[in-house]
Enzyme design. Structure first.
Site, PDB file in Angstrom:
ATOM      1  N   ALA A  25      42.521  34.666  50.828  1.00 22.15           N
ATOM      2  CA  ALA A  25      41.620  35.829  51.103  1.00 22.15           C
ATOM      3  C   ALA A  25      41.702  37.037  50.203  1.00 22.15           C
ATOM      4  O   ALA A  25      41.673  38.289  50.380  1.00 22.15           O
ATOM      5  CB  ALA A  25      42.202  36.336  52.657  1.00 22.15           C
ATOM      6  N   GLY A  26      42.041  36.491  48.896  1.00 27.83           N
ATOM      7  CA  GLY A  26      42.089  37.629  47.649  1.00 27.83           C
ATOM      8  C   GLY A  26      40.653  37.811  47.430  1.00 27.83           C
ATOM      9  O   GLY A  26      39.539  37.727  48.388  1.00 27.83           O
ATOM     10  N   ALA A  27      40.207  38.551  46.311  1.00 26.19           N
ATOM     11  CA  ALA A  27      38.890  38.955  45.935  1.00 26.19           C
ATOM     12  C   ALA A  27      37.859  37.916  46.088  1.00 26.19           C
ATOM     13  O   ALA A  27      36.930  37.935  46.416  1.00 26.19           O
ATOM     14  CB  ALA A  27      39.046  39.893  44.739  1.00 26.19           C
ATOM     15  N   GLY A  29      38.125  34.757  47.389  1.00 23.81           N
ATOM     16  CA  GLY A  29      37.977  34.094  48.706  1.00 23.81           C
ATOM     17  C   GLY A  29      37.082  35.083  49.534  1.00 23.81           C
ATOM     18  O   GLY A  29      36.194  34.314  50.307  1.00 23.81           O
ATOM     19  N   ARG A  48      48.006  33.303  53.775  1.00 23.00           N
ATOM     20  CA  ARG A  48      49.567  33.358  54.205  1.00 23.00           C
ATOM     21  C   ARG A  48      49.852  34.752  54.384  1.00 23.00           C
ATOM     22  O   ARG A  48      50.773  35.170  55.556  1.00 23.00           O
ATOM     23  CB  ARG A  48      50.536  33.062  53.006  1.00 23.00           C
ATOM     24  CG  ARG A  48      50.466  31.494  52.654  1.00 23.00           C
ATOM     25  CD  ARG A  48      51.378  31.093  51.357  1.00 23.00           C
ATOM     26  NE  ARG A  48      51.290  30.044  51.109  1.00 23.00           N
ATOM     27  CZ  ARG A  48      51.779  29.009  51.884  1.00 23.00           C
ATOM     28  NH1 ARG A  48      52.508  29.237  52.775  1.00 23.00           N
ATOM     29  NH2 ARG A  48      51.720  27.542  51.370  1.00 23.00           N
ATOM     30  N   GLY A 124      31.415  29.730  37.681  1.00 23.78           N
ATOM     31  CA  GLY A 124      30.377  30.526  36.892  1.00 23.78           C
ATOM     32  C   GLY A 124      30.922  31.782  36.794  1.00 23.78           C
ATOM     33  O   GLY A 124      31.942  32.087  36.947  1.00 23.78           O
ATOM     34  N   LYS A 179      38.167  29.708  29.520  1.00 24.81           N
ATOM     35  CA  LYS A 179      37.625  30.985  29.082  1.00 24.81           C
ATOM     36  C   LYS A 179      38.559  32.141  29.395  1.00 24.81           C
ATOM     37  O   LYS A 179      38.754  33.174  28.731  1.00 24.81           O
ATOM     38  CB  LYS A 179      36.291  31.086  29.698  1.00 24.81           C
ATOM     39  CG  LYS A 179      36.252  31.158  31.136  1.00 24.81           C
ATOM     40  CD  LYS A 179      36.672  32.529  31.664  1.00 24.81           C
ATOM     41  CE  LYS A 179      36.730  32.227  33.315  1.00 24.81           C
ATOM     42  NZ  LYS A 179      36.975  33.411  34.067  1.00 24.81           N
ATOM     43  N   SER A 242      37.527  41.967  34.576  1.00 28.31           N
ATOM     44  CA  SER A 242      38.112  40.768  34.438  1.00 28.31           C
ATOM     45  C   SER A 242      39.546  40.983  33.866  1.00 28.31           C
ATOM     46  O   SER A 242      40.044  41.892  33.080  1.00 28.31           O
ATOM     47  CB  SER A 242      37.838  39.984  33.167  1.00 28.31           C
ATOM     48  OG  SER A 242      38.644  39.094  32.694  1.00 28.31           O
ATOM     49  N   ASN A 244      41.844  38.966  32.997  1.00 23.29           N
ATOM     50  CA  ASN A 244      42.660  38.297  31.925  1.00 23.29           C
ATOM     51  C   ASN A 244      42.200  39.401  30.635  1.00 23.29           C
ATOM     52  O   ASN A 244      42.999  39.538  29.784  1.00 23.29           O
ATOM     53  CB  ASN A 244      42.068  37.138  31.739  1.00 23.29           C
ATOM     54  CG  ASN A 244      42.464  36.211  33.005  1.00 23.29           C
ATOM     55  OD1 ASN A 244      43.767  35.630  32.842  1.00 23.29           O
ATOM     56  ND2 ASN A 244      41.526  36.021  33.750  1.00 23.29           N
TER      57      ASN A 244
END
Length: 323
Positions: A25-27, A29, A48, A124, A179, A242, A244
């Site tokens: 249920a993160g961003a 999900g 969880r 994607g 990527k 992003s 990363n």
């Protein structure tokens, strides 16, 4: 209001409504759950953090979607094996990473644990914050089982989210995974204010590196020029949304990796992916000059400035040559 304008403001009439279990249920999900509900499907969102029952969440579902972080895939899959997952339903993996223990991709792990289920990769140029705002986007669903890919396509496709199918799950998955390493390098480039010329050179050479790795590991060359390869790289390497990219940018500002990750407050899969990728590259003898500099930077072996110098001072050679 014209018929055309109506079609843009309302979701399309869905195919037969399905029930999905979305794990995580993160961003990402949550964004996938929003897309499925937009099309009239029922979503059981499990986390969880919620403390809800995994067994109840997967009861009588038509599609299982895994949007959990890489470190949670093994634990969750093992827990699922002790439960009764509906037979032969598609398992969709939307995780971008590499398993540090086996060096496998998420789809390889799911396929090993659930060989009787078709495995579908969803990947994607999809920044979850933009998707949750209802902004248009496109993605790829890839599987060796084309019928399973088509089912997942119809679940998520709408007038704001275009979904393409592919028969190359490995290439689709590796494009989205690798990527993240390059996004860290792109963040460094922007953080050091090296300019557009330098960044264009970096991304172009990075695509060559991704294709070299991806095709060696079983992906198809053309996949890396598509949405899940070049498309995802361009998005992730050019947006402060992003995580990363923000890791690389923060390191270029002189922050420690630990400080950057604390400030993010969430997982940046590129950090783990870089370490696993270098293990694979050494084992398979794949040249990865850009990823190697990112690896050294993340492991406190080099400064951002020295990493750039090392790339610029490599031996001169033709742009394209036969390997």
């Amino acid at each position: 209001m014209t018929q055309d304008s109506t079609s843009l403001s309302q979701p399309p009439v869905p195919h037969q409504p399905l029930t999905l279990a979305i794990l995580g249920a993160g961003a990402w999900g949550s964004a996938l759950a929003q897309l499925a509900r937009y099309n009239g499907h029922t979503v059981n969102l499990w986390s969880r953090r919620f403390g809800n029952s995994l067994e109840e969440s997967i009861n009588a579902v038509d599609v299982l979607v895994s949007a959990i972080s890489m470190r949670g895939v093994a634990v969750t899959a093992q827990q699922l094996q002790t439960l009764k997952l509906p037979e032969k339903i598609p398992i969709v993996t939307a995780t971008k990473g590499l398993d540090p223990d086996s060096t496998r991709t998420p789809s390889q792990l799911w396929g090993n644990w659930f060989p009787q289920h078709p495995i579908v990769v969803l990947s994607g140029p999809n920044l979850s914050a933009e998707i949750e705002q209802g902004l248009p986007a496109a993605t790829v669903v890839a599987s060796e089982n084309l019928e399973a890919a088509k089912i997942v396509q119809t679940v998520f496709a709408s007038n704001r989210f275009r979904v393409y199918t592919s028969s190359d799950p490995m290439g689709t998955e590796l494009g989205g995974t690798l990527k993240n390493v390059i996004a860290i390098a792109a963040g460094v480039c922007d953080g050091l204010q090296l300019g557009t010329n330098a960044k264009s050179a970096l991304l172009t050479r990075a695509l060559t590196e991704i294709i070299r790795i991806g095709t060696h590991l079983g992906g198809k060359t053309e996949t890396f020029f598509g949405l899940s390869g070049l498309g995802d790289m361009l998005t992730t390497c050019n947006s402060a949304l992003s995580r990363n990219y923000r890791v690389g940018y923060g390191l270029a500002e002189g922050k420690s990796l630990e400080q950057v990750l604390t400030e993010l407050g969430s997982t940046a899969e590129g950090v783990n992916t870089t370490n696993v990728l270098i293990e694979i590259a050494h084992r398979e003898r794949i040249p990865v000059p850009i990823s190697w500099q990112v690896y050294q930077l993340l492991n406190h072996q080099i400064t951002p400035q020295k990493a750039v110098e090392a790339l610029m001072e490599r031996d001169l050679k033709p742009e394209f040559y036969d390997r």
